[in-house]
Structures are given as C-alpha cells and as structure tokens.
Design a protein around this motif. Structure first.
Motif, PDB file in Angstrom:
ATOM      1  N   ARG A 112       0.857  -1.184   0.000  1.00  0.00           N
ATOM      2  CA  ARG A 112       0.000   0.000   0.000  1.00  0.00           C
ATOM      3  C   ARG A 112       0.890   1.230   0.000  1.00  0.00           C
ATOM      4  N   TRP A 113       0.341   2.329  -0.486  1.00  0.00           N
ATOM      5  CA  TRP A 113       1.115   3.549  -0.606  1.00  0.00           C
ATOM      6  C   TRP A 113       0.320   4.715  -0.035  1.00  0.00           C
ATOM      7  N   THR A 114       0.909   5.412   0.916  1.00  0.00           N
ATOM      8  CA  THR A 114       0.250   6.552   1.544  1.00  0.00           C
ATOM      9  C   THR A 114       0.204   7.736   0.578  1.00  0.00           C
ATOM     10  N   GLU A 115      -0.931   8.397   0.502  1.00  0.00           N
ATOM     11  CA  GLU A 115      -1.033   9.599  -0.329  1.00  0.00           C
ATOM     12  C   GLU A 115      -0.471  10.789   0.437  1.00  0.00           C
ATOM     13  N   LEU A 116       0.397  11.531  -0.197  1.00  0.00           N
ATOM     14  CA  LEU A 116       1.001  12.711   0.411  1.00  0.00           C
ATOM     15  C   LEU A 116       0.326  13.961  -0.132  1.00  0.00           C
ATOM     16  N   ASP A 117      -0.157  14.816   0.782  1.00  0.00           N
ATOM     17  CA  ASP A 117      -0.776  16.083   0.384  1.00  0.00           C
ATOM     18  C   ASP A 117       0.269  17.185   0.442  1.00  0.00           C
ATOM     19  N   VAL A 118       0.402  17.901  -0.668  1.00  0.00           N
ATOM     20  CA  VAL A 118       1.433  18.939  -0.759  1.00  0.00           C
ATOM     21  C   VAL A 118       0.782  20.255  -1.194  1.00  0.00           C
ATOM     22  N   PRO A 119       0.601  21.215  -0.266  1.00  0.00           N
ATOM     23  CA  PRO A 119       0.103  22.534  -0.671  1.00  0.00           C
ATOM     24  C   PRO A 119       1.146  23.232  -1.548  1.00  0.00           C
ATOM     25  N   LEU A 120       0.693  23.873  -2.602  1.00  0.00           N
ATOM     26  CA  LEU A 120       1.614  24.526  -3.534  1.00  0.00           C
ATOM     27  C   LEU A 120       1.468  26.043  -3.529  1.00  0.00           C
ATOM     28  N   GLY A 121       0.249  26.518  -3.496  1.00  0.00           N
ATOM     29  CA  GLY A 121       0.037  27.954  -3.509  1.00  0.00           C
ATOM     30  C   GLY A 121      -0.005  28.519  -4.928  1.00  0.00           C
ATOM     31  N   GLU A 122       0.292  29.832  -5.018  1.00  0.00           N
ATOM     32  CA  GLU A 122       0.180  30.528  -6.295  1.00  0.00           C
ATOM     33  C   GLU A 122       1.483  30.523  -7.097  1.00  0.00           C
ATOM     34  N   ARG A 123       2.581  30.342  -6.409  1.00  0.00           N
ATOM     35  CA  ARG A 123       3.883  30.481  -7.063  1.00  0.00           C
ATOM     36  C   ARG A 123       4.784  29.339  -6.596  1.00  0.00           C
ATOM     37  N   TRP A 124       5.083  28.440  -7.515  1.00  0.00           N
ATOM     38  CA  TRP A 124       5.816  27.244  -7.092  1.00  0.00           C
ATOM     39  C   TRP A 124       6.514  26.579  -8.285  1.00  0.00           C
ATOM     40  N   SER A 125       7.422  25.686  -7.950  1.00  0.00           N
ATOM     41  CA  SER A 125       8.108  24.882  -8.947  1.00  0.00           C
ATOM     42  C   SER A 125       8.391  23.517  -8.322  1.00  0.00           C
TER      43      SER A 125
END
Length: 376
Positions: free
Chosen positions: A304-317
């Motif tokens: 099984r693989w845990t889902e990772l939540d990653v906030p990015l916002g308006e300006r990201w790379s």
C-alpha cells in the motif's frame, strides 16, 4: 615471383588428400608472410579446429564425411566470421557459381593455381569477408538505431497539457555506461477536469529489455489516467503488469506519481520507493516530506502507498527525477538529496540544465520533469 599474401593469418585447410595438402602448404610458403596453417582431413576434425582465431578456411568439396555444397554450407555455419574459399579438383562453372552464391568468397580449381594466384585469392577473399562483415554490422547498427528510436519515442511522449499557466520541462539523459536506453520513463497528462498528472519512474537495470518494460509501464500509466484511474488502484495495476512483463523476479520499479488539482494550487502524490520530489514554494526550497510513501513496485504483492498532500500555492516549482541525478559524483562524493537541495538553493530556481551541468558526468541514467507556476 613472391606471392603477395602480406599479412600473417591463421588458415584452416580441410583436405583429405595428403599430396594436395602438401602442395598448398608449399605454395603458401612463398608468401611474404606465410600463414599459420592447420591441416585436417575431415569435416569432423574441422569442427574441433575451428574457432575465433581462424581467419580463413580452404575447403575441398570431396571429403570422407561430407561432399559438395553440403560440406561448404556446414563450414560456412561453423566459420561465420572467416573467409571461406573452395579448393577443389572439380572444374565445373555451375558448381563454382553455386558455391559463391552459398557464401564462399571464391572457388579455386587445384589444377589452375600457383603461388601467386593462391595468395592473391586468399588476400582478396579476406578483404571481401571484411567488407561483408562491415556491411552486416552496419545493417545491425541501423536496425538497432531504429529500434532505439522507437523505444525512445515510447519513453519520451509528447505531454498532453492544455493549460498555459504551467511551464513544463523534461530531460532524459543516459549514464556513463554507454547504453542509450534504460528503464527510466516520464509522462504528463492533463485530464478533462483540469487536473495535471505527472509520473517519473525507473525500472532497475539498463538496456533494451528494461527500456521496453519502461515503455509498457509508461503507456499503461497514461491509459489508466485517461480512463480516470488514480491512487492505489492505478499502482496495483502497474504492479500486476510489471510482474507479468518482467524477465526475472528480481526486477522492480520505483516511481513518483503526482496529481495537481485543477486550480493548480495543491498536489497529491505517491512516492513509490523513489527519491522525494524537490519543491520550491515562495522561494523556499525543500523536498516533499513523508517520502517514500511505500515500497517499489514488484516487491510486495499486498503493498500500500500513503497519499502525500502537498500545498503549492500561487507560485511554485516542482521537480520529479530519477536517482541518476542524486547518484552523480560531485567533489569526490555522491550528490545526494541534501547536495541537490544545496544546488537548487544556490541557483535560486530549479534549472534542470544547470543542475546537470553542475554534477557533470552521470553514472546512471536520468529522467526529470520540472513543472512550474508563476515566476519561480
């Protein structure tokens, strides 16, 4: 006059008549560089004597255990890289033509040869064989290049990306082992709801088999994403495909798959035994925490693989990459994830070409995808 056989070579003479064999040996002694001659009486003895060191074969078509073109064809199979000349007492134009058509470099009648003619015939036969082998290698190289091109097209697809808010950069480079192809793969797909899906993966190993497996996994990933499949169900399907298609049970695959929300401000990802993505948000450089979120494909059937939540916002790379980047040697040691972060911080942005230039020669293959929003 002295014969013009001007290079020392190893020659196998297949001749059951001792007098004819003696004549050949005496004629070739007059050459500038007399060849090393091994004389055998039968095809059976020839089988034991033929090897990589034999450059030229003189064969009679009347042997105790084989005769005619049958004997010639067996010699041609046994000595595929050697020049083969028929030396026979049979004066028959039709047999001579048939012998050359079968693959012999020349057809010589014993009664007609002298030292000069025999040496010249061997020399010309050697050159014709070299030309034949060069042509064969050229054809093989062209076929390999075409196959590599087909595999590269499968590994490096055109992204299905509609939005103009994202910048998208990919790089695929072979390592220093000399193989053009490996199992690294990448893809980007935007689905009708506006979500952007990205994958970077690495089949362990190098070569066309691994590349073909990488193509299969990449195409399967794209197909599943376009069909609306995501998350663990998608990974389990890829795991099943990997187990069915791999050539040995030791082969596994790491990958990172990311889904960016339609508003491009958030990402959900699964890091499957893979290096963590690098993310720059509002000039802050870091890696995705919690990675890896599960083991590679092909190891545990109930993974099984845990889902990772990653906030990015308006300006990201964000950069997804295979381990060829962090396994590069810099300053006498491996770059590693920390070293990679240091380079990105020094540059201020994720510039994949500049990163590759900094690490120099890659010891392993590299696939990388950089996706950016805003001025990062």
């Amino acid at each position: 006059m002295t014969a013009t056989l001007n290079e020392t070579l190893t020659l196998l003479l297949i001749e059951d008549d001792a007098g004819d064999a003696f004549l050949v040996e005496e004629l070739l002694k007059e050459a500038e560089a007399p060849p090393r001659i091994t004389w055998v009486r039968t095809l059976g003895e020839a089988r034991a004597s033929l090897g990589p060191s034999v450059q030229c074969v003189l064969v009679d078509l009347s042997l105790p255990d084989a005769s005619g073109l049958e004997a010639l064809k067996e010699v041609l199979e046994l000595a595929s890289d050697a020049a083969v000349l028929v030396l026979t007492g049979l004066r028959d134009v039709h047999v001579g033509v048939a012998a050359v058509q079968a693959g012999a470099q020349d057809y010589l009648v014993k009664q007609d040869i002298d030292a000069r003619l025999l040496a010249r015939a061997i020399r010309y036969a050697m050159e014709r064989k070299r030309a034949d082998l060069a042509q064969r290698r050229l054809v093989e190289a062209e076929l390999t290049a075409k196959e590599n091109a087909r595999l590269e097209n499968g590994l490096l697809p055109v992204p299905l990306l509609r939005t103009r808010e994202l910048r998208h950069t990919t790089r695929y480079l072979p390592g220093s082992q000399g193989q053009r192809l490996a199992g690294d793969f990448l893809d980007t797909v935007q689905t009708p709801d506006g979500s952007v899906h990205v994958v970077v993966g690495d089949v362990c190993g190098h070569g066309p088999d691994e590349a073909a497996l990488g193509v299969a996994l990449r195409i399967a990933w794209r197909t599943l994403v376009l069909a609306g499949q995501t998350g663990d169900p998608l990974l389990r399907t890829l795991d099943t495909l990997l187990r069915a298609e791999r050539r040995s049970p030791e082969i596994f695959t790491t990958l990172c798959t990311v889904t960016i929300t339609p508003d491009l401000s958030h990402a959900r990802m699964r890091v499957v035994g893979h290096p963590p993505p690098v993310v720059v948000r509002d000039d802050v450089v870091g890696v995705v925490t919690g990675a890896p979120s599960g083991p590679p494909l092909g190891i545990f059937p109930d993974a099984r693989w845990t889902e990772l939540d990653v906030p990015l916002g308006e300006r990201w790379s964000m950069m997804l990459y295979t381990d060829g980047l962090i396994e590069a040697t810099v300053g006498g040691g491996l770059l590693g994830v920390d070293g990679l972060l240091g380079l990105v911080r020094r540059h201020g942005v994720i510039d994949v070409d500049r990163l590759i230039g900094e690490v120099g020669t890659l010891t392993d293959d590299l696939a990388a995808v950089v996706v950016s929003r805003g001025e990062t």
